[in-house]
Design an enzyme around this catalytic site. Structure first.
Site, PDB file in Angstrom:
ATOM      1  N   SER A  96       8.858   2.442  -1.256  1.00 26.77           N
ATOM      2  CA  SER A  96       8.010   3.583  -1.601  1.00 26.77           C
ATOM      3  C   SER A  96       7.608   4.304  -0.328  1.00 26.77           C
ATOM      4  O   SER A  96       7.540   3.697   0.754  1.00 26.77           O
ATOM      5  CB  SER A  96       6.745   3.097  -2.323  1.00 26.77           C
ATOM      6  OG  SER A  96       5.827   4.153  -2.517  1.00 26.77           O
ATOM      7  N   TYR A 111      -0.412  -2.958  -2.366  1.00 27.92           N
ATOM      8  CA  TYR A 111       0.832  -2.315  -2.788  1.00 27.92           C
ATOM      9  C   TYR A 111       1.560  -1.713  -1.594  1.00 27.92           C
ATOM     10  O   TYR A 111       2.757  -1.938  -1.403  1.00 27.92           O
ATOM     11  CB  TYR A 111       0.537  -1.234  -3.833  1.00 27.92           C
ATOM     12  CG  TYR A 111       1.781  -0.513  -4.286  1.00 27.92           C
ATOM     13  CD1 TYR A 111       2.621  -1.083  -5.243  1.00 27.92           C
ATOM     14  CD2 TYR A 111       2.130   0.721  -3.753  1.00 27.92           C
ATOM     15  CE1 TYR A 111       3.773  -0.436  -5.658  1.00 27.92           C
ATOM     16  CE2 TYR A 111       3.277   1.378  -4.155  1.00 27.92           C
ATOM     17  CZ  TYR A 111       4.093   0.799  -5.113  1.00 27.92           C
ATOM     18  OH  TYR A 111       5.253   1.435  -5.510  1.00 27.92           O
TER      19      TYR A 111
END
Length: 258
Positions: free
Chosen positions: A137, A149
Site C-alpha cells: 500500500s 497497518y
C-alpha cells in the site's frame, strides 16, 4: 500444453477479484484462497464459464496457523504466479483496539505473506520461472494513516525489495504493489469513514491490475499505480519526514485507524 497456475489470496472482492479475472482471461488456471466458501465457489464458476479456467477453491483463514500451513503445502506443489493480496485494516485507535484483532492483522498482512512466499519460491526456482506479487500500500511508503497497518505494509515492501535483490538472474520476480485509495470493500469492512476524500485520489481496480502487470513485465519491483500517487510518493522521499507526516495526516486522516 497445460495452462500455468496462479494462486490468489483474498480474491472474493476488490483487487483480488481483479487479478483473478485478468489471469483467467490471460490463460491461467487458478487457485483461489479465502474464508468465504460461497463467494469463492461463485467466483470459480464465473471464471470457468467466462474464461474456461480450471479453478481450485481452497477455503482458508490466513490468520489461523493451520490454515496458512495448508495453503503453503499447496504452494509447495508449484504455481507460476502467487498474488499475496489478502489483508485488512481496522478502525479505532491503536491503544484502545482489541489486541487479538491487531495480532490477526499482522498474521494476515505479514506472516501469511512471508510463509506463502517461502513455500512458493523453491518450485519456482527449480522451474526457472515465476512471479510473486505482494499487495502492499501507499500507506507503507507514507506515514500517518495508522500505525499497525502502515507498518505491516512497510514490511511487505522491504521484504519484497530484499527478495528481488536476491533473486536476480533466476527467472523469478518478486514485486510490491502499492496502491492508494481503491474503490473496493476494504474501507467499509474496516469501518473507516472515507467521506470527504478527494475524488482524484480514488483508483479503479481494473486500472490498478493493468498498471501492475505492465510494470511487472518491465521488472519494476515497487509498483505505485496512478500518476497522483507517483507524485505523492516521490515527493515524500524528497521532503523532511515531519512534513510528510503532516501532509498524510491531512489527506489520509491520521487518527481513527490502527
Amino acid at each position: 500444453m497445460s495452462r500455468p497456475v496462479a494462486m490468489i489470496t483474498g480474491p472474493t472482492s476488490g483487487i483480488g477479484t481483479g487479478f483473478a479475472r485478468r489471469y483467467a482471461i490471460d490463460g491461467h488456471d487458478l487457485v483461489l484462497v479465502a474464508r468465504d466458501v460461497e463467494r469463492l465457489e461463485r467466483l470459480a464458476a464465473e471464471l470457468h464459464d467466462e474464461a474456461g479456467a480450471t479453478v481450485e477453491v481452497l477455503p482458508a483463514d490466513l490468520a489461523v496457523a493451520a490454515d496458512r500451513a495448508r495453503v503453503a503445502d499447496r504452494l509447495s506443489a508449484g504455481v507460476r504466479i502467487l498474488v499475496n493480496n489478502a489483508g485488512f485494516g481496522t478502525s479505532g485507535e491503536f491503544w484502545t483496539a482489541d489486541y487479538q484483532s491487531l495480532q490477526s492483522q499482522l498474521d494476515v498482512n505479514v506472516t501469511a505473506v512471508m510463509q506463502l512466499t517461502h513455500a512458493a519460491l523453491p518450485p519456482m526456482l527449480e522451474a526457472g520461472a515465476g512471479t510473486v506479487i505482494n499487495v502492499a500500500s501507499v500507506a507503507g511508503l507514507l506515514p500517518g494513516r495508522g500505525s499497525t497497518y502502515s507498518a505491516s505494509k512497510a514490511w511487505v515492501i522491504a521484504f519484497s525489495e530484499g527478495l528481488a535483490n536476491g533473486l536476480g538472474g533466476t527467472g523469478v520476480g518478486v514485486h510490491a504493489l502499492c496502491p492508494g485509495f481503491v474503490r473496493t470493500e476494504f474501507h467499509e469492512r474496516a469501518g473507516i469513514d472515507m467521506a470527504g476524500t478527494p475524488s482524484f485520489l480514488w483508483l479503479d481496480v481494473a486500472d490498478v491490475v493493468r498498471d501492475c502487470l505492465a510494470d511487472v513485465a518491465k521488472e519494476q519491483v515497487v509498483i505505485v499505480p496512478g500518476l497522483q500517487y507517483k507524485v505523492l510518493t516521490t515527493g515524500g522521499r524528497m521532503v523532511p519526514r515531519n512534513l510528510v507526516r503532516a501532509m498524510t495526516k491531512v489527506v489520509g486522516r491520521g487518527r481513527g485507524r490502527t
